[in-house]
Design a protein around this motif. Structure first.
Motif, PDB file in Angstrom:
ATOM      1  N   HIS A 341       0.855  -1.180   0.000  1.00 31.49           N
ATOM      2  CA  HIS A 341       0.000   0.000   0.000  1.00 31.49           C
ATOM      3  C   HIS A 341       0.895   1.235   0.000  1.00 31.49           C
ATOM      4  O   HIS A 341       1.545   1.535   1.009  1.00 31.49           O
ATOM      5  CB  HIS A 341      -0.902  -0.011   1.234  1.00 31.49           C
ATOM      6  CG  HIS A 341      -1.919   1.089   1.265  1.00 31.49           C
ATOM      7  ND1 HIS A 341      -3.154   0.995   0.648  1.00 31.49           N
ATOM      8  CD2 HIS A 341      -1.892   2.320   1.850  1.00 31.49           C
ATOM      9  CE1 HIS A 341      -3.839   2.108   0.854  1.00 31.49           C
ATOM     10  NE2 HIS A 341      -3.093   2.923   1.579  1.00 31.49           N
ATOM     11  N   VAL A 342       0.961   1.932  -1.126  1.00 35.51           N
ATOM     12  CA  VAL A 342       1.795   3.125  -1.237  1.00 35.51           C
ATOM     13  C   VAL A 342       0.940   4.336  -0.906  1.00 35.51           C
ATOM     14  O   VAL A 342      -0.025   4.649  -1.609  1.00 35.51           O
ATOM     15  CB  VAL A 342       2.409   3.264  -2.644  1.00 35.51           C
ATOM     16  CG1 VAL A 342       3.297   4.506  -2.709  1.00 35.51           C
ATOM     17  CG2 VAL A 342       3.211   2.019  -2.987  1.00 35.51           C
ATOM     18  N   ASP A 344       0.546   8.307  -0.285  1.00 35.27           N
ATOM     19  CA  ASP A 344       1.072   9.625  -0.627  1.00 35.27           C
ATOM     20  C   ASP A 344       0.456  10.649   0.315  1.00 35.27           C
ATOM     21  O   ASP A 344      -0.760  10.872   0.303  1.00 35.27           O
ATOM     22  CB  ASP A 344       0.714   9.951  -2.080  1.00 35.27           C
ATOM     23  CG  ASP A 344       1.286  11.266  -2.573  1.00 35.27           C
ATOM     24  OD1 ASP A 344       1.792  12.050  -1.749  1.00 35.27           O
ATOM     25  OD2 ASP A 344       1.225  11.513  -3.792  1.00 35.27           O
ATOM     26  N   ARG A 351       0.353  16.184  -6.303  1.00 38.72           N
ATOM     27  CA  ARG A 351       0.047  14.982  -7.091  1.00 38.72           C
ATOM     28  C   ARG A 351      -0.281  15.338  -8.536  1.00 38.72           C
ATOM     29  O   ARG A 351      -0.104  14.509  -9.438  1.00 38.72           O
ATOM     30  CB  ARG A 351      -1.120  14.216  -6.462  1.00 38.72           C
ATOM     31  CG  ARG A 351      -0.718  13.398  -5.253  1.00 38.72           C
ATOM     32  CD  ARG A 351      -1.896  12.627  -4.693  1.00 38.72           C
ATOM     33  NE  ARG A 351      -2.454  11.629  -5.614  1.00 38.72           N
ATOM     34  CZ  ARG A 351      -1.993  10.392  -5.759  1.00 38.72           C
ATOM     35  NH1 ARG A 351      -0.918  10.002  -5.071  1.00 38.72           N
ATOM     36  NH2 ARG A 351      -2.592   9.553  -6.583  1.00 38.72           N
ATOM     37  N   SER A 359      -0.474   4.736  -6.179  1.00 42.82           N
ATOM     38  CA  SER A 359      -0.434   5.255  -4.809  1.00 42.82           C
ATOM     39  C   SER A 359      -1.794   5.805  -4.397  1.00 42.82           C
ATOM     40  O   SER A 359      -2.599   6.216  -5.228  1.00 42.82           O
ATOM     41  CB  SER A 359       0.639   6.341  -4.680  1.00 42.82           C
ATOM     42  OG  SER A 359       0.347   7.435  -5.537  1.00 42.82           O
ATOM     43  N   HIS A 361      -3.845   8.606  -2.015  1.00 43.37           N
ATOM     44  CA  HIS A 361      -3.597   9.934  -1.478  1.00 43.37           C
ATOM     45  C   HIS A 361      -4.403  10.197  -0.212  1.00 43.37           C
ATOM     46  O   HIS A 361      -5.641  10.154  -0.224  1.00 43.37           O
ATOM     47  CB  HIS A 361      -3.954  10.995  -2.526  1.00 43.37           C
ATOM     48  CG  HIS A 361      -3.734  12.393  -2.052  1.00 43.37           C
ATOM     49  ND1 HIS A 361      -4.663  13.408  -2.220  1.00 43.37           N
ATOM     50  CD2 HIS A 361      -2.698  12.959  -1.391  1.00 43.37           C
ATOM     51  CE1 HIS A 361      -4.196  14.524  -1.710  1.00 43.37           C
ATOM     52  NE2 HIS A 361      -3.010  14.280  -1.193  1.00 43.37           N
ATOM     53  N   HIS A 385       5.027   8.116   1.521  1.00 40.99           N
ATOM     54  CA  HIS A 385       5.963   9.037   0.874  1.00 40.99           C
ATOM     55  C   HIS A 385       5.377  10.431   0.770  1.00 40.99           C
ATOM     56  O   HIS A 385       4.155  10.639   0.783  1.00 40.99           O
ATOM     57  CB  HIS A 385       6.369   8.527  -0.516  1.00 40.99           C
ATOM     58  CG  HIS A 385       5.419   8.895  -1.614  1.00 40.99           C
ATOM     59  ND1 HIS A 385       5.445  10.120  -2.252  1.00 40.99           N
ATOM     60  CD2 HIS A 385       4.410   8.202  -2.200  1.00 40.99           C
ATOM     61  CE1 HIS A 385       4.511  10.159  -3.183  1.00 40.99           C
ATOM     62  NE2 HIS A 385       3.866   9.014  -3.168  1.00 40.99           N
TER      63      HIS A 385
END
Length: 428
Positions: A341-342, A344, A351, A359, A361, A385
């Motif tokens: 699970h990325v 942001d 973005r 990703s 958000h 990130h």
């Protein structure tokens, strides 16, 4: 470039003395009576007399002041947002020798504010680009380049060759190092800082002429801020034109110090708000309890990317296990089919510029609010990130304190992803 404030995130510049670590005395300041810093040069040749005629006409500068400028040796720390206008105006004013120290190269994201560089300079060393620009403006100026990062090992040797330093550094470690080297060497430092729409300018000098109180950067800001507590320009952004405003005031102060004209900002901190187009002034003084600086040390200040477990508010039980991953490491995990699970945590407008495919958000503020961590999955690895790693580390620290051991920070943020994994993506 981090504005030097201990104000809560979002304020960026001190609006109350309580946010200044040193001694703020009042909003009025006594006249800092300073004589000329530099002796006069030999008589100027006709070509230079013609060039500087409008400046020589000023009675506060005159022929004597112009010859002092010709004889001056000024070092500019950083050929970035503040260093760019400073170098250009110092050269145009006729400062005889300019030094520039910077170990960075020109990037496209620099160009909106670092006006000494152009499109053709992208990829070049900033000191080389700056030297070429200065030569194009004024061939009578000698430029000395120092394409290195200032450290405790080289700062005294580099700064010791100059009469005056303009500090336009973009990080706290360099800022403290410049201040300390100037104190040891006994030379003045014109300092500036910018962030978003706010700027700060002052003059620091530990050993001014007799009868004038010395003030240094450490008198106002005794210690570096906690890691991640103050955003950089990369995180918070900066109005390009603000660099010109603050940079030109820094040059104004340098010219006054060199020639002895006017009232110095020594003992005063000027605060600028570009949105309001307003200036405020705080009077500052030496901290009587501060010990003099006698040796240099390299101050490690992870202002943009806190070390794991040391971000804003991190406690002793934030977790001892590794909590970071490189961009290449994340790419390898994704390529292996691992369900990662990325997350942001940047703002929505960021973005729109660039995003890691797949990703999710959720802005940092939402995650750090009460109940916000419920948006973080606990059944699979989570990599958080932001742009360069500061905001995401704050989220990771909060998650670790909440008992989530599956959360890691992407070292270097999305910029590292672009650099190391997908260079086709834009940066900012």
């Amino acid at each position: 470039m981090q504005a030097d404030t201990r104000a809560p995130d979002g304020a960026h510049v001190a609006t109350s003395p309580v946010w200044l670590g040193g001694r703020v005395t009042s909003t009025a300041s006594a006249l800092a009576t300073l004589g000329p810093l530099v002796a006069e040069s030999a008589p100027l040749p006709p070509a230079e007399l013609a060039r500087y005629a409008r400046q020589i006409t000023l009675p506060q500068i005159g022929m004597s002041g112009q010859r002092r400028l010709k004889n001056a040796r000024v070092l500019v720390v950083g050929a970035g947002g503040l260093g760019s206008p400073a170098l250009l105006y110092l050269a145009a004013a006729g400062v005889g020798t300019l030094g520039v120290v910077d170990d960075d190269r020109v990037e496209e994201s620099n160009l909106h504010r670092q006006v000494i560089h152009g499109v053709g300079d992208v990829g070049a060393a900033k000191v080389d680009s700056a030297r070429a620009a200065v030569a194009a403006i004024n061939p009578h100026v000698v430029v000395e380049t120092h394409p290195v990062r200032l450290t405790a090992a080289n700062a005294l040797d580099i700064l010791g060759g100059y009469d005056l330093v303009l500090d336009g550094a973009d990080n706290f470690a360099t800022r403290y190092l410049v201040n300390d080297a100037c104190e040891i060497l006994g030379i003045p430092c014109v300092w500036g800082a910018i962030l978003t729409f706010h700027g700060q300018v002052s003059v620091f000098w530990a050993a001014p002429p007799s009868g004038v109180e010395g003030v240094t950067y450490r008198d106002i800001f005794p210690e570096a801020p906690p890691a991640g507590s103050v955003p950089s320009c990369a995180e918070g952004g900066v109005l390009g034109a603000l660099c010109a405003t603050v940079g030109s005031v820094m040059v104004n102060e340098a010219i006054k110090l060199i020639t002895g004209a006017g009232r110095s900002l020594l003992g005063r901190l000027a605060l600028y708000d570009a949105l309001e187009v307003s200036w405020r002034e705080l009077s500052i003084g030496a901290d009587p309890s501060r010990m003099p600086v006698t040796e240099l040390i390299d101050t490690v200040v992870a202002c943009e990317v806190p070390a794991p477990g040391t971000g804003v508010g991190a406690g002793p039980d934030a977790g001892a296990a590794p909590v970071e991953i490189t961009a290449r490491g994340l790419a390898a995990l994704l390529a292996s089919g691992t369900d990662v699970h990325v997350l942001d945590v940047r703002e929505a407008f960021e973005r729109e510029i660039v995003a890691i495919e797949g990703s999710v958000h959720v802005p940092m503020a939402q995650l750090l609010a009460d109940g916000g961590l419920a948006a973080v999955p606990t059944d699979r690895p989570v990599v958080v990130h932001c742009k360069v790693g500061g905001r995401s580390q704050a989220v990771v620290d909060a998650a670790r304190r909440a008992g989530m051991t599956n959360v890691a920070n992407l070292t270097g943020g999305v910029l590292a992803w672009v650099r190391d994994v997908d260079p086709s993506l834009p940066t900012y």
